[in-house]
Design a protein around this motif. Structure first.
Motif, PDB file in Angstrom:
ATOM      1  N   VAL A   3       0.759  -1.068   0.012  1.00 18.95           N
ATOM      2  CA  VAL A   3      -0.003  -0.009  -0.031  1.00 18.95           C
ATOM      3  C   VAL A   3       0.901   1.288  -0.075  1.00 18.95           C
ATOM      4  N   ALA A   4       2.066   1.159  -0.056  1.00 19.49           N
ATOM      5  CA  ALA A   4       3.138   2.340   0.034  1.00 19.49           C
ATOM      6  C   ALA A   4       2.891   3.096  -1.089  1.00 19.49           C
ATOM      7  N   ARG A   5       2.831   4.396  -1.025  1.00 20.02           N
ATOM      8  CA  ARG A   5       2.708   5.234  -2.094  1.00 20.02           C
ATOM      9  C   ARG A   5       4.179   5.995  -2.074  1.00 20.02           C
ATOM     10  N   VAL A  22      10.847   7.653  -1.044  1.00 23.68           N
ATOM     11  CA  VAL A  22      10.057   7.293   0.509  1.00 23.68           C
ATOM     12  C   VAL A  22       8.733   7.263   0.374  1.00 23.68           C
ATOM     13  N   ALA A  23       7.965   6.560   1.212  1.00 28.10           N
ATOM     14  CA  ALA A  23       6.623   6.521   1.278  1.00 28.10           C
ATOM     15  C   ALA A  23       6.356   7.055   2.603  1.00 28.10           C
ATOM     16  N   ASP A  24       5.349   8.085   2.475  1.00 27.69           N
ATOM     17  CA  ASP A  24       4.784   8.678   3.741  1.00 27.69           C
ATOM     18  C   ASP A  24       3.610   8.616   4.147  1.00 27.69           C
ATOM     19  N   ASN A  25       3.112   7.412   3.722  1.00 25.62           N
ATOM     20  CA  ASN A  25       1.526   7.224   4.063  1.00 25.62           C
ATOM     21  C   ASN A  25       1.482   6.002   4.895  1.00 25.62           C
ATOM     22  N   ILE A  26       2.683   5.309   5.449  1.00 21.71           N
ATOM     23  CA  ILE A  26       2.729   4.346   6.277  1.00 21.71           C
ATOM     24  C   ILE A  26       2.702   4.780   7.854  1.00 21.71           C
ATOM     25  N   PRO A  31       9.211   4.111   5.204  1.00 23.21           N
ATOM     26  CA  PRO A  31      10.027   3.061   4.387  1.00 23.21           C
ATOM     27  C   PRO A  31      10.858   4.211   3.382  1.00 23.21           C
ATOM     28  N   ILE A  32      12.115   3.614   3.127  1.00 25.53           N
ATOM     29  CA  ILE A  32      12.889   4.303   2.241  1.00 25.53           C
ATOM     30  C   ILE A  32      13.655   3.200   1.167  1.00 25.53           C
ATOM     31  N   ARG A  33      13.638   3.624  -0.070  1.00 27.33           N
ATOM     32  CA  ARG A  33      14.268   2.493  -1.133  1.00 27.33           C
ATOM     33  C   ARG A  33      14.959   3.159  -2.165  1.00 27.33           C
ATOM     34  N   ASP A  34      15.852   2.442  -2.870  1.00 24.77           N
ATOM     35  CA  ASP A  34      16.477   2.816  -3.727  1.00 24.77           C
ATOM     36  C   ASP A  34      15.648   2.633  -5.045  1.00 24.77           C
ATOM     37  N   SER A  35      15.375   3.660  -5.899  1.00 22.70           N
ATOM     38  CA  SER A  35      14.510   3.705  -7.205  1.00 22.70           C
ATOM     39  C   SER A  35      15.181   2.398  -7.912  1.00 22.70           C
TER      40      SER A  35
END
Length: 63
Positions: A3-5, A22-26, A31-35
């Protein structure tokens, strides 16, 4: 994380370079990731993310 945006920084280029997303809806985590590796991510507490981004802004002001 289904569900992460995910969003990229507005400072990221659109050329497919190195981007952090970054997903800021959790709730209660960031959560942080490398594209380039969207299947993997790390999570940090919101307070840690806020401290990190504040430090980056301060560093930009002093360069």
């Amino acid at each position: 994380m289904s569900v992460a945006r995910w969003r990229k920084s507005r400072h990221s280029s659109g050329t497919g370079g190195n981007c952090v997303e970054v997903a800021d809806n959790i709730p209660r985590t960031v959560p942080i990731r490398d594209s380039k590796r969207p299947g993997t991510h790390i999570t940090v507490p919101p307070t840690a993310w806020a401290a990190f981004t504040t430090a980056l802004r301060r560093a930009q002001l002093h360069t």
